[in-house]
Motif scaffolding. Structure first.
Motif, PDB file in Angstrom:
ATOM      1  N   CYS A 179      85.938  50.435 -27.423  1.00 50.05           N
ATOM      2  CA  CYS A 179      85.488  51.737 -28.189  1.00 50.05           C
ATOM      3  C   CYS A 179      85.103  51.068 -29.708  1.00 50.05           C
ATOM      4  O   CYS A 179      85.675  50.186 -30.184  1.00 50.05           O
ATOM      5  CB  CYS A 179      86.489  52.736 -28.233  1.00 50.05           C
ATOM      6  SG  CYS A 179      86.854  53.404 -26.743  1.00 50.05           S
ATOM      7  N   LYS A 180      84.027  51.788 -30.223  1.00 48.61           N
ATOM      8  CA  LYS A 180      83.798  51.459 -31.702  1.00 48.61           C
ATOM      9  C   LYS A 180      84.566  52.413 -32.458  1.00 48.61           C
ATOM     10  O   LYS A 180      84.816  51.857 -33.612  1.00 48.61           O
ATOM     11  CB  LYS A 180      82.224  51.856 -31.907  1.00 48.61           C
ATOM     12  CG  LYS A 180      81.295  51.048 -31.191  1.00 48.61           C
ATOM     13  CD  LYS A 180      81.036  49.462 -31.673  1.00 48.61           C
ATOM     14  CE  LYS A 180      80.190  48.830 -31.074  1.00 48.61           C
ATOM     15  NZ  LYS A 180      80.098  47.349 -31.337  1.00 48.61           N
ATOM     16  N   GLU A 181      84.918  53.615 -32.117  1.00 53.42           N
ATOM     17  CA  GLU A 181      85.860  54.375 -32.710  1.00 53.42           C
ATOM     18  C   GLU A 181      86.712  55.313 -31.895  1.00 53.42           C
ATOM     19  O   GLU A 181      86.257  55.275 -30.805  1.00 53.42           O
ATOM     20  CB  GLU A 181      85.081  55.204 -33.739  1.00 53.42           C
ATOM     21  CG  GLU A 181      84.053  55.944 -33.185  1.00 53.42           C
ATOM     22  CD  GLU A 181      83.073  56.810 -33.945  1.00 53.42           C
ATOM     23  OE1 GLU A 181      82.670  56.299 -35.162  1.00 53.42           O
ATOM     24  OE2 GLU A 181      82.805  58.137 -33.773  1.00 53.42           O
ATOM     25  N   ILE A 182      87.935  55.532 -32.473  1.00 55.41           N
ATOM     26  CA  ILE A 182      88.876  56.484 -31.664  1.00 55.41           C
ATOM     27  C   ILE A 182      89.571  57.437 -32.490  1.00 55.41           C
ATOM     28  O   ILE A 182      89.360  57.236 -33.772  1.00 55.41           O
ATOM     29  CB  ILE A 182      89.784  55.454 -31.153  1.00 55.41           C
ATOM     30  CG1 ILE A 182      90.822  54.798 -32.046  1.00 55.41           C
ATOM     31  CG2 ILE A 182      89.420  54.324 -30.206  1.00 55.41           C
ATOM     32  CD1 ILE A 182      92.076  54.467 -31.859  1.00 55.41           C
ATOM     33  N   ARG A 183      90.109  58.631 -32.018  1.00 50.30           N
ATOM     34  CA  ARG A 183      90.993  59.384 -32.454  1.00 50.30           C
ATOM     35  C   ARG A 183      92.354  58.835 -32.237  1.00 50.30           C
ATOM     36  O   ARG A 183      92.634  58.030 -31.368  1.00 50.30           O
ATOM     37  CB  ARG A 183      90.731  60.615 -31.817  1.00 50.30           C
ATOM     38  CG  ARG A 183      89.540  61.673 -32.017  1.00 50.30           C
ATOM     39  CD  ARG A 183      89.594  62.737 -31.197  1.00 50.30           C
ATOM     40  NE  ARG A 183      89.792  62.557 -29.859  1.00 50.30           N
ATOM     41  CZ  ARG A 183      90.720  62.842 -29.099  1.00 50.30           C
ATOM     42  NH1 ARG A 183      91.990  63.136 -29.415  1.00 50.30           N
ATOM     43  NH2 ARG A 183      90.709  62.576 -27.763  1.00 50.30           N
ATOM     44  N   LEU A 184      93.117  58.608 -33.440  1.00 53.43           N
ATOM     45  CA  LEU A 184      94.506  58.344 -33.467  1.00 53.43           C
ATOM     46  C   LEU A 184      95.510  58.662 -32.483  1.00 53.43           C
ATOM     47  O   LEU A 184      96.202  57.957 -31.889  1.00 53.43           O
ATOM     48  CB  LEU A 184      94.889  58.531 -34.984  1.00 53.43           C
ATOM     49  CG  LEU A 184      96.321  57.700 -35.189  1.00 53.43           C
ATOM     50  CD1 LEU A 184      96.313  56.181 -35.054  1.00 53.43           C
ATOM     51  CD2 LEU A 184      96.918  57.729 -36.696  1.00 53.43           C
ATOM     52  N   ALA A 185      94.970  60.116 -32.107  1.00 53.41           N
ATOM     53  CA  ALA A 185      96.173  60.658 -30.891  1.00 53.41           C
ATOM     54  C   ALA A 185      95.796  59.952 -29.582  1.00 53.41           C
ATOM     55  O   ALA A 185      96.439  59.947 -28.539  1.00 53.41           O
ATOM     56  CB  ALA A 185      95.564  62.031 -30.872  1.00 53.41           C
ATOM     57  N   GLU A 186      94.894  59.304 -29.439  1.00 57.04           N
ATOM     58  CA  GLU A 186      94.432  58.119 -28.208  1.00 57.04           C
ATOM     59  C   GLU A 186      95.816  57.141 -28.165  1.00 57.04           C
ATOM     60  O   GLU A 186      95.495  56.450 -27.191  1.00 57.04           O
ATOM     61  CB  GLU A 186      93.084  57.712 -28.164  1.00 57.04           C
ATOM     62  CG  GLU A 186      92.098  58.651 -28.127  1.00 57.04           C
ATOM     63  CD  GLU A 186      90.485  58.236 -28.240  1.00 57.04           C
ATOM     64  OE1 GLU A 186      90.510  57.524 -27.168  1.00 57.04           O
ATOM     65  OE2 GLU A 186      89.911  58.546 -28.965  1.00 57.04           O
ATOM     66  N   LYS A 256      89.559  45.363 -33.490  1.00 58.37           N
ATOM     67  CA  LYS A 256      89.626  46.697 -34.215  1.00 58.37           C
ATOM     68  C   LYS A 256      88.407  47.901 -33.991  1.00 58.37           C
ATOM     69  O   LYS A 256      87.187  47.559 -33.757  1.00 58.37           O
ATOM     70  CB  LYS A 256      89.352  45.997 -35.940  1.00 58.37           C
ATOM     71  CG  LYS A 256      88.017  45.910 -36.454  1.00 58.37           C
ATOM     72  CD  LYS A 256      87.779  45.525 -37.868  1.00 58.37           C
ATOM     73  CE  LYS A 256      86.427  45.342 -38.001  1.00 58.37           C
ATOM     74  NZ  LYS A 256      86.254  45.267 -39.734  1.00 58.37           N
ATOM     75  N   MET A 257      88.905  48.973 -34.412  1.00 55.26           N
ATOM     76  CA  MET A 257      88.218  50.149 -34.303  1.00 55.26           C
ATOM     77  C   MET A 257      88.435  51.309 -35.545  1.00 55.26           C
ATOM     78  O   MET A 257      89.524  51.302 -35.893  1.00 55.26           O
ATOM     79  CB  MET A 257      88.742  50.928 -32.714  1.00 55.26           C
ATOM     80  CG  MET A 257      88.500  50.033 -31.894  1.00 55.26           C
ATOM     81  SD  MET A 257      89.578  50.660 -30.127  1.00 55.26           S
ATOM     82  CE  MET A 257      91.225  50.569 -30.945  1.00 55.26           C
ATOM     83  N   LYS A 258      87.458  51.802 -35.645  1.00 51.72           N
ATOM     84  CA  LYS A 258      87.414  52.789 -36.773  1.00 51.72           C
ATOM     85  C   LYS A 258      88.183  54.026 -36.044  1.00 51.72           C
ATOM     86  O   LYS A 258      88.076  54.533 -35.007  1.00 51.72           O
ATOM     87  CB  LYS A 258      85.918  53.148 -37.198  1.00 51.72           C
ATOM     88  CG  LYS A 258      85.686  54.265 -38.286  1.00 51.72           C
ATOM     89  CD  LYS A 258      84.334  54.471 -38.706  1.00 51.72           C
ATOM     90  CE  LYS A 258      84.230  55.482 -39.797  1.00 51.72           C
ATOM     91  NZ  LYS A 258      84.796  54.830 -41.055  1.00 51.72           N
ATOM     92  N   VAL A 259      88.946  54.595 -37.017  1.00 54.21           N
ATOM     93  CA  VAL A 259      89.866  55.693 -36.856  1.00 54.21           C
ATOM     94  C   VAL A 259      89.163  57.067 -37.452  1.00 54.21           C
ATOM     95  O   VAL A 259      88.912  57.110 -38.572  1.00 54.21           O
ATOM     96  CB  VAL A 259      91.093  55.828 -37.242  1.00 54.21           C
ATOM     97  CG1 VAL A 259      91.886  56.943 -36.918  1.00 54.21           C
ATOM     98  CG2 VAL A 259      91.826  54.663 -36.689  1.00 54.21           C
ATOM     99  N   VAL A 260      88.738  58.128 -36.666  1.00 54.56           N
ATOM    100  CA  VAL A 260      87.785  59.121 -37.149  1.00 54.56           C
ATOM    101  C   VAL A 260      88.668  60.278 -37.246  1.00 54.56           C
ATOM    102  O   VAL A 260      88.262  61.289 -38.139  1.00 54.56           O
ATOM    103  CB  VAL A 260      86.599  59.222 -36.078  1.00 54.56           C
ATOM    104  CG1 VAL A 260      85.615  58.237 -36.202  1.00 54.56           C
ATOM    105  CG2 VAL A 260      87.097  59.602 -34.661  1.00 54.56           C
TER     106      VAL A 260
END
Length: 302
Positions: A179-186, A256-260
């Motif tokens: 993933c490039k970005e994720i929600r922290l809840a994941e 590393k992944m961006k947290v959106v």
């Protein structure tokens, strides 16, 4: 009362041992004992009492130490000011920093500054958020990079420098590694590698997780970003680290992944003692930093 007596007194008070104080002062023990005795006779008080092989300050000794340390500090400042007057670009900058800044930011800043001021000297001290605030407030260091930047503090003041985004990091091969970005809840069902409680980054990550609706399950704790990166890369859990701490420095790296959601970041600022005049070269360094980070922010926005 002689300056030497005051210097000997402070050294003995700090070491709580006459012999050890004499060794650091490079004089014989009898010379230290004699000067302390003469000082006590002049003051008409007892400054130390024997406690086994050590010595301990009396109540009046502790009171005297506080005043003497202030006098010697002011004397050192006066000497520094004379040196600055003779050579304003060759002073000394005492600066503190957290571990997560030393990897890339601090060396780059100092290298850029030394191009214009090659004679400037730096004394560097690493510490946690609270220890850096304390060291600046006590005058043990002139400046400190801290994160988060304290908006209000009765003992220190300073300038905001930049915002550093935090990224989620997972082991290579993790189900979210693509993933490039994720929600922290994941990451709510994952085990976390976290900073110990003395680090402000722990509070930032904990607050972000709570905002995302969960309390992280902490499996490992560490004091350094390298250790956290290594543990995550080895499959021991997941974490969040600032962008500045994710510059590649070895072959074992996490993904590393961006947290959106929620966005997670920290502020970085530069603090100094409130109401205190900085050494001239330190003032020059502060002005340099404000320009340096302003230009850096503009480039990142472009």
């Amino acid at each position: 009362m002689e300056l030497r007596q005051l210097q000997y007194f402070v050294k003995v008070a700090r070491k709580q041992h006459v012999t050890q104080a004499a060794e650091e002062l490079h004089v014989v023990q009898s010379a230290v004992s004699r000067q302390i005795r003469l000082l006590e006779e002049e003051l008409g008080v007892t400054l130390f009492v024997q406690k086994g092989r050590n010595v301990q300050l009396t109540s009046v000794g502790r009171l005297f130490l506080t005043r003497v340390e202030g006098v010697l500090t002011e004397l050192d400042k006066a000497v520094d000011e004379i040196h600055e007057f003779l050579d304003p670009d060759a002073g000394e900058i005492r600066i503190g920093f957290p571990h997560s800044i030393v990897l890339t930011l601090l060396p780059s800043v100092i290298a850029a500054f030394r191009k214009d001021y090659p004679s400037a000297k730096f004394i560097l001290k690493q510490g946690t958020y609270n220890s850096l605030l304390r060291d600046v407030a006590k005058g043990e260091i002139d400046l400190a990079f801290v994160s988060p930047f304290p908006e209000t503090n009765e003992h220190v003041t300073g300038e905001y420098l930049m915002t550093d985004e935090l990224y989620a990091i997972v082991p290579p091969g993790h189900k979210l590694a693509h993933c490039k970005e994720i929600r922290l809840a994941e990451l709510k069902d994952e085990t976390f590698v976290m900073f110990t409680e003395s680090y402000s980054l722990r509070t930032i990550v904990m607050d972000a997780c709570l905002k995302a609706g969960f309390t992280p399950q902490i499996e490992f704790e560490a004091d350094e970003t390298d250790a956290i990166r290594g543990l995550v890369a080895a499959g021991m859990g997941v974490s969040l680290l600032p962008e500045l701490a994710l510059i590649d420095s070895n072959t074992l790296q996490p993904v590393k992944m961006k947290v959106v959601e929620p966005e997670v970041s920290r502020t970085i600022g530069l603090i100094r003692r409130r109401g205190e005049k900085l050494p001239l070269i330190a003032e020059v360094f502060v002005r340099f930093l404000m320009t340096y980070f302003k230009d850096r922010t503009i480039k990142r926005e472009l």
